[in-house]
Motif scaffolding. Structure first.
Motif, mmCIF file in Angstrom:
data_model
loop_
_atom_site.group_PDB
_atom_site.id
_atom_site.type_symbol
_atom_site.label_atom_id
_atom_site.label_comp_id
_atom_site.label_asym_id
_atom_site.label_seq_id
_atom_site.Cartn_x
_atom_site.Cartn_y
_atom_site.Cartn_z
ATOM 1 N N MET A 106 -38.921 114.214 24.563
ATOM 2 C CA MET A 106 -39.316 115.405 23.815
ATOM 3 C C MET A 106 -39.617 116.576 24.744
ATOM 4 N N GLY A 107 -38.774 117.608 24.656
ATOM 5 C CA GLY A 107 -39.009 118.842 25.382
ATOM 6 C C GLY A 107 -39.784 119.818 24.515
ATOM 7 N N HIS A 108 -40.043 121.003 25.062
ATOM 8 C CA HIS A 108 -40.842 121.964 24.291
ATOM 9 C C HIS A 108 -40.609 123.386 24.768
ATOM 10 N N SER A 109 -41.063 124.330 23.976
ATOM 11 C CA SER A 109 -40.940 125.746 24.306
ATOM 12 C C SER A 109 -41.927 126.128 25.406
ATOM 13 N N SER A 110 -41.614 127.209 26.100
ATOM 14 C CA SER A 110 -42.491 127.773 27.137
ATOM 15 C C SER A 110 -42.877 126.742 28.190
ATOM 16 N N LYS A 155 -33.892 135.092 28.501
ATOM 17 C CA LYS A 155 -34.655 134.408 27.461
ATOM 18 C C LYS A 155 -33.817 133.337 26.771
ATOM 19 N N THR A 156 -32.587 133.683 26.454
ATOM 20 C CA THR A 156 -31.694 132.740 25.780
ATOM 21 C C THR A 156 -31.335 131.579 26.708
ATOM 22 N N ARG A 157 -31.063 131.891 27.959
ATOM 23 C CA ARG A 157 -30.689 130.857 28.921
ATOM 24 C C ARG A 157 -31.864 129.932 29.226
ATOM 25 N N LEU A 158 -33.057 130.494 29.262
ATOM 26 C CA LEU A 158 -34.246 129.675 29.512
ATOM 27 C C LEU A 158 -34.489 128.711 28.364
ATOM 28 N N ARG A 159 -34.329 129.186 27.137
ATOM 29 C CA ARG A 159 -34.481 128.307 25.971
ATOM 30 C C ARG A 159 -33.427 127.205 26.012
ATOM 31 N N ALA A 160 -32.222 127.561 26.392
ATOM 32 C CA ALA A 160 -31.161 126.567 26.494
ATOM 33 C C ALA A 160 -31.479 125.540 27.578
ATOM 34 N N LEU A 161 -32.103 125.984 28.673
ATOM 35 C CA LEU A 161 -32.437 125.059 29.752
ATOM 36 C C LEU A 161 -33.537 124.089 29.329
ATOM 37 N N GLU A 162 -34.449 124.549 28.468
ATOM 38 C CA GLU A 162 -35.472 123.642 27.939
ATOM 39 C C GLU A 162 -34.821 122.481 27.195
ATOM 40 N N LEU A 188 -31.622 99.105 21.192
ATOM 41 C CA LEU A 188 -32.354 100.299 21.609
ATOM 42 C C LEU A 188 -31.596 101.545 21.190
ATOM 43 N N SER A 189 -32.334 102.537 20.719
ATOM 44 C CA SER A 189 -31.716 103.831 20.406
ATOM 45 C C SER A 189 -32.458 104.930 21.145
ATOM 46 N N LEU A 190 -31.704 105.936 21.576
ATOM 47 C CA LEU A 190 -32.252 107.065 22.314
ATOM 48 C C LEU A 190 -32.276 108.299 21.417
ATOM 49 N N HIS A 191 -33.312 109.118 21.568
ATOM 50 C CA HIS A 191 -33.479 110.290 20.718
ATOM 51 C C HIS A 191 -33.925 111.479 21.564
ATOM 52 N N GLY A 192 -33.380 112.662 21.262
ATOM 53 C CA GLY A 192 -33.771 113.873 21.969
ATOM 54 C C GLY A 192 -34.410 114.866 21.024
ATOM 55 N N LEU A 193 -35.626 115.282 21.348
ATOM 56 C CA LEU A 193 -36.359 116.225 20.500
ATOM 57 C C LEU A 193 -36.776 117.452 21.305
ATOM 58 N N TRP A 194 -36.973 118.549 20.583
ATOM 59 C CA TRP A 194 -37.512 119.773 21.194
ATOM 60 C C TRP A 194 -38.518 120.370 20.227
ATOM 61 N N ASN A 195 -39.701 120.666 20.733
ATOM 62 C CA ASN A 195 -40.816 121.162 19.919
ATOM 63 C C ASN A 195 -41.128 122.617 20.256
ATOM 64 N N HIS A 196 -41.179 123.469 19.231
ATOM 65 C CA HIS A 196 -41.628 124.844 19.431
ATOM 66 C C HIS A 196 -43.141 124.852 19.223
ATOM 67 N N GLY A 200 -44.688 125.192 15.575
ATOM 68 C CA GLY A 200 -44.914 123.836 15.090
ATOM 69 C C GLY A 200 -43.662 123.164 14.564
ATOM 70 N N THR A 201 -42.506 123.651 14.968
ATOM 71 C CA THR A 201 -41.246 123.068 14.493
ATOM 72 C C THR A 201 -40.749 122.003 15.460
ATOM 73 N N LEU A 202 -39.903 121.139 14.944
ATOM 74 C CA LEU A 202 -39.346 120.046 15.733
ATOM 75 C C LEU A 202 -37.850 119.978 15.477
ATOM 76 N N GLU A 203 -37.073 119.934 16.556
ATOM 77 C CA GLU A 203 -35.626 119.841 16.446
ATOM 78 C C GLU A 203 -35.143 118.554 17.101
ATOM 79 N N CYS A 204 -34.101 117.966 16.526
ATOM 80 C CA CYS A 204 -33.543 116.720 17.040
ATOM 81 C C CYS A 204 -32.085 116.944 17.424
ATOM 82 N N TYR A 205 -31.692 116.372 18.552
ATOM 83 C CA TYR A 205 -30.312 116.539 19.004
ATOM 84 C C TYR A 205 -29.375 115.690 18.165
#
Length: 215
Positions: A106-110, A155-162, A188-196, A200-205
């Motif tokens: 799980m990655g995140h903003s900022s 800003k866009t590239r940094l968000r993409a790098l997160e 086993l299953s792998l999951h990728g998440l990103w949290n703002h 308070g939002t959550l995104e899944c790859y």
């Protein structure tokens, strides 16, 4: 060891408050965890960032998650070189000993670590390029993600790098033979998440679309 100091008073008070309420009301559950050991269904690899609180986001209790935190939620590639590898050891234990059914990155903003990597790769943080920088050498793991960034504003590239930090970690997980075997066997299953953090939002790859989408 003269440099070790007593625990700050505010933490002592918080501990006693927890012991008198949460622990006391659930003592039998804690005793069961102590006697039966842990049997978490999932491992979560998240950032050290104090604003990222995985157990709160998922409403998890003790014993539910095997959690490993590091700078920028990174997993290094499989490197059996006899050196000390805390993250790799945690992954090995979770998959081979605890036999978790899920590994969540799980990655995140900022993210400060991701920002450091971005600045380093842009030539704006020469201190991180020093061989003596632990943070810089750790963030080298993310350089392949930086190399994949499309053109655009910072800003866009940094968000993409997160989000690349999540994808690089997922890719590196599959270089561990025992992880790949468990995935191939359907254990086993792998999951990728990103949290703002702010929203308070959550995104899944989604591998089908190769995009992160709202959960």
């Amino acid at each position: 060891m003269q440099f070790a100091k007593p625990l700050p008073e505010y933490l002592v008070k918080r501990y006693h408050g927890w012991k008198a309420t949460t622990y006391t009301e659930n003592r039998s559950w804690y005793m069961r965890l102590a006697e039966d050991g842990q049997h978490p269904r999932a491992m979560v690899i998240s950032c050290c960032d104090s604003r990222v609180h995985v157990t709160s986001i998922f409403g998890a209790d003790q014993g539910e998650f095997f959690i490993h935190r590091n700078i920028a939620n990174l997993v290094p590639p499989f490197t059996p070189d006899g050196q000390q590898h805390g993250t790799s050891a945690a992954v090995e234990y979770a998959v081979t000993a605890l036999k978790v059914a899920h590994v969540v990155v799980m990655g995140h903003s900022s993210c400060g670590g991701v920002l450091g990597c971005f600045d380093m790769c842009e030539g704006k943080a020469p201190q991180l390029d020093e061989k003596t920088s632990f943070v810089g050498r750790w963030m080298d793991i993310l350089r392949p993600g930086y190399d994949r960034l499309a053109e655009g504003d910072d800003k866009t590239r940094l968000r993409a790098l997160e989000k690349e930090a999540v994808l690089v970690s997922l890719e590196n997980l599959m270089t561990f033979p025992f992880v790949k075997q468990a995935v191939d066997d359907g254990m086993l299953s792998l999951h990728g998440l990103w949290n703002h953090i702010g929203e308070g939002t959550l995104e899944c790859y989604d591998p089908a679309t190769r995009r992160f989408a709202a959960v």
